[in-house]
Design a protein around this motif. Structure first.
Motif, mmCIF file in Angstrom:
data_model
loop_
_atom_site.group_PDB
_atom_site.id
_atom_site.type_symbol
_atom_site.label_atom_id
_atom_site.label_comp_id
_atom_site.label_asym_id
_atom_site.label_seq_id
_atom_site.Cartn_x
_atom_site.Cartn_y
_atom_site.Cartn_z
ATOM 1 N N UNK A 129 0.816 -1.211 0.000
ATOM 2 C CA UNK A 129 0.000 0.000 0.000
ATOM 3 C C UNK A 129 0.853 1.267 0.000
ATOM 4 N N UNK A 130 1.907 1.274 0.796
ATOM 5 C CA UNK A 130 2.675 2.504 0.980
ATOM 6 C C UNK A 130 3.309 3.003 -0.315
ATOM 7 N N UNK A 131 3.456 2.133 -1.302
ATOM 8 C CA UNK A 131 4.086 2.517 -2.560
ATOM 9 C C UNK A 131 3.109 3.166 -3.543
ATOM 10 N N UNK A 132 1.843 2.973 -3.307
ATOM 11 C CA UNK A 132 0.830 3.356 -4.281
ATOM 12 C C UNK A 132 0.334 4.770 -4.101
ATOM 13 N N UNK A 148 -3.188 0.351 5.771
ATOM 14 C CA UNK A 148 -3.518 0.151 4.348
ATOM 15 C C UNK A 148 -4.827 0.853 3.990
ATOM 16 N N UNK A 149 -4.975 2.068 4.451
ATOM 17 C CA UNK A 149 -6.244 2.764 4.284
ATOM 18 C C UNK A 149 -6.053 4.185 3.786
ATOM 19 N N UNK A 150 -7.010 4.618 3.010
ATOM 20 C CA UNK A 150 -7.088 6.007 2.572
ATOM 21 C C UNK A 150 -8.482 6.508 2.928
ATOM 22 N N UNK A 151 -8.549 7.791 3.276
ATOM 23 C CA UNK A 151 -9.789 8.370 3.756
ATOM 24 C C UNK A 151 -10.142 9.617 2.957
ATOM 25 N N UNK A 152 -11.412 9.926 2.955
ATOM 26 C CA UNK A 152 -11.876 11.186 2.373
ATOM 27 C C UNK A 152 -12.865 11.805 3.346
ATOM 28 N N UNK A 153 -12.419 12.850 4.023
ATOM 29 C CA UNK A 153 -13.298 13.605 4.912
ATOM 30 C C UNK A 153 -14.015 14.653 4.071
ATOM 31 N N UNK A 154 -15.335 14.595 4.075
ATOM 32 C CA UNK A 154 -16.134 15.491 3.245
ATOM 33 C C UNK A 154 -17.003 16.354 4.147
ATOM 34 N N UNK A 155 -16.771 17.642 4.100
ATOM 35 C CA UNK A 155 -17.533 18.599 4.892
ATOM 36 C C UNK A 155 -18.323 19.522 3.974
#
Length: 115
Positions: free
Chosen positions: A29-32, A76-83
């Protein structure tokens, strides 16, 4: 086998917030480079935000100042905080991972902004 699994979508009122998560397996994951795209009914899929392995980010003009992308390489996670969500943010949101010629997508999570 590579899997990207999104979660966190739902129905929210205008002005509300949601946090999307995407968990990856089967990749280093860290490479992507990771990204969030969205596709509204009858429209083309568009880039919302991306984050490279080093942490630099960029955003679509339509979400700057409202959305924040982040990653946790240990999870191994990506997030999208949407306000400050608006009806025009209604779409299916997809997670993407990219490394060179390797390109993977999640199945998408629906975000609906409506009163």
């Amino acid at each position: 086998q590579v899997q990207l699994v999104e979660s966190g979508g739902g129905l929210v009122q205008p002005g509300g917030s949601l946090r999307l998560s995407c968990t990856a397996s089967g990749i280093i994951f860290s490479l992507y480079r990771m990204a969030w795209y969205r596709q509204a009914p009858g429209k083309q899929r568009e880039l919302v935000a991306r984050i490279i392995s080093g942490g630099s980010t960029n955003y679509a003009d339509s979400v700057k100042g409202r959305f924040t992308i982040s990653r946790d390489n240990a999870k191994n996670a990506v997030y999208l905080q949407m306000n400050s969500l608006q009806p025009e943010d209604t779409a299916v949101y997809y997670c993407q991972s990219v490394l060179g010629g390797l390109d993977y997508w999640g199945q998408g999570t629906q975000v609906t902004v409506s009163s």
